[in-house]
Enzyme design. Structure first.
Site, PDB file in Angstrom:
ATOM      1  N   LYS A 177       0.844  -1.203   0.000  1.00  0.00           N
ATOM      2  CA  LYS A 177       0.000   0.000   0.000  1.00  0.00           C
ATOM      3  C   LYS A 177       0.877   1.250   0.000  1.00  0.00           C
ATOM      4  CE  LYS A 177      -3.779   2.000   2.768  1.00  0.00           C
ATOM      5  NZ  LYS A 177      -4.605   1.802   3.997  1.00  0.00           N
ATOM      6  N   SER A 187      -9.373   1.751   3.380  1.00  0.00           N
ATOM      7  CA  SER A 187      -8.583   2.545   2.446  1.00  0.00           C
ATOM      8  C   SER A 187      -7.577   1.729   1.631  1.00  0.00           C
ATOM      9  CB  SER A 187      -7.833   3.655   3.193  1.00  0.00           C
ATOM     10  OG  SER A 187      -6.928   3.115   4.151  1.00  0.00           O
ATOM     11  N   SER A 190      -9.524  -0.673   7.542  1.00  0.00           N
ATOM     12  CA  SER A 190      -9.025  -0.463   6.191  1.00  0.00           C
ATOM     13  C   SER A 190      -8.317  -1.634   5.540  1.00  0.00           C
ATOM     14  CB  SER A 190      -8.100   0.766   6.157  1.00  0.00           C
ATOM     15  OG  SER A 190      -8.858   1.940   6.281  1.00  0.00           O
TER      16      SER A 190
END
Length: 368
Positions: free
Chosen positions: A21, A97, A121
């Protein structure tokens, strides 16, 4: 720009393909956090984040994945980078996210991905995309070299297509990690005081029954209050973490400008009230997990929302593990109202990731 990837890397070799990420530093690459204002000033990271340095010993890092701006939304939508397409149902949100990490795994482009989980997330995009994800115990996995959202809640964890891939991901973060040899035979079943889609609830119950688990229903956890308290604490800490962007508000998306305004307006009384709810939630879980090896509940209150659809609180059932610092595993189970499979969530005591994965493996085998 590929809506799943901020950057792809050529990584030949035999190790597992690892996606990272883009709020986690990878040496030689800028960390943009999905934010144009940061990307315009970002320089290549001087070193790997601690989690990347550990994973690099065994894995091939194949790129950095997109995310919602500043990690500050659970939808997975990012107007600047584009929104990754949910492979389980392109009509629906990918969740966030850690949206790009989940999509990369679900699309078969990565064997394992790293995400962060502050309010859900890792687990929300895993649920939306029909894969498995693990929120680790707060403080267990180092966050050095990870862009902060809310430091008192931030965690790093793996996503994978199944429990074995998530176990592999934990092994990349902690060499020698392995799921427990045996799984507990009983669970507490949280019946949230929130409206849950009947098909989602039934899918969770059917998976627990298929695994032959003894189930005890539990009440008394106010998930609405917990979610509200978690959002207050996240917003106030995220505003502080991103105060350096105030001179660049015009370079932020409207959603983040709104979040910043909300965070700036939070009062000391609101923080104290949220912390009171947090203490009550910790007490509830401490007492409950003294009686039950772990607890189970859905990950989402229903099917992942359609793109553009509003009304579902994506974090309502994930926030309890964040507010209490506990580990939580989510995995797909048959059923659910539409689109991707339903998602079952297991929450255990601090440090019980190995036990949660063993139980997840049992349930996964029973429903396949």
């Amino acid at each position: 720009m590929d809506a799943t990837w901020m950057v792809r890397l050529d990584a030949p070799g035999d190790g597992p393909r690892l996606a990272v990420k883009d709020c986690i530093d990878v040496e030689g690459l800028p960390t943009t956090v999905g934010c144009r204002a940061i990307a315009e000033q970002a320089r290549p990271a001087a070193r790997d984040a601690v989690v990347v340095a550990a994973a690099r010993l065994r894995a091939r890092i194949i790129g950095k994945t997109t995310l919602t701006e500043l990690c500050w939304s659970a939808s997975g939508v990012n107007p600047w980078t584009g929104t990754p397409v949910n492979p389980a149902d392109p009509r629906r949100l990918p969740g966030g996210s850690s949206s790009g990490s989940a999509v990369a795994v679900a699309a078969g482009e990565a064997d394992v991905a790293l995400g962060t989980d502050t309010g859900g997330s890792v687990r929300i995009p895993a649920a939306c995309c029909g894969i498995t994800g693990l929120k680790t115990t707060w403080g267990r996995v180092p966050v050095d070299g990870v862009y902060p959202l809310a430091p008192s809640l931030d965690t790093v964890g793996p996503l994978g297509a199944d429990v074995a891939a998530v176990e592999l991901g934990m092994g990349l973060l902690e060499p020698g990690f392995a799921a427990s040899a045996g799984a507990p035979g009983r669970v507490g079943r949280i019946r949230p005081d929130a409206e849950i889609d009947a098909a989602t609830d039934a899918a969770v119950d059917a998976a627990l029954a298929a695994a032959g688990l003894q189930v005890t229903d539990l009440a008394g956890l106010d998930v609405r209050a917990v979610n509200g308290a978690g959002n207050v604490l996240i917003d106030v800490e995220a505003y502080q973490a991103n105060a350096h962007l105030i001179p660049l508000l015009d370079r932020l998306t409207p959603q983040i400008r709104h979040n910043m305004a909300e965070g700036a307006a939070i009062t000391a009384e609101q923080i104290q009230a949220a912390q009171h709810v947090q203490r009550k939630a910790r007490d509830w879980f401490a007492a409950t997990l003294d009686r039950h090896p772990c607890v189970a509940l859905p990950t989402l209150t229903g099917a992942p929302p359609l793109l553009g659809q509003r009304g579902m609180s994506l974090t309502r059932l994930t926030m309890p593990a964040n507010l209490t610092g506990l580990p939580a595993l989510v995995l797909p189970v048959p059923g659910g109202p539409a689109g991707p499979p339903a998602s079952l969530q297991l929450i255990g005591p601090a440090g019980s990731e190995a036990q949660l994965l063993a139980l997840g493996r049992l349930i996964e085998a029973a429903v396949r």
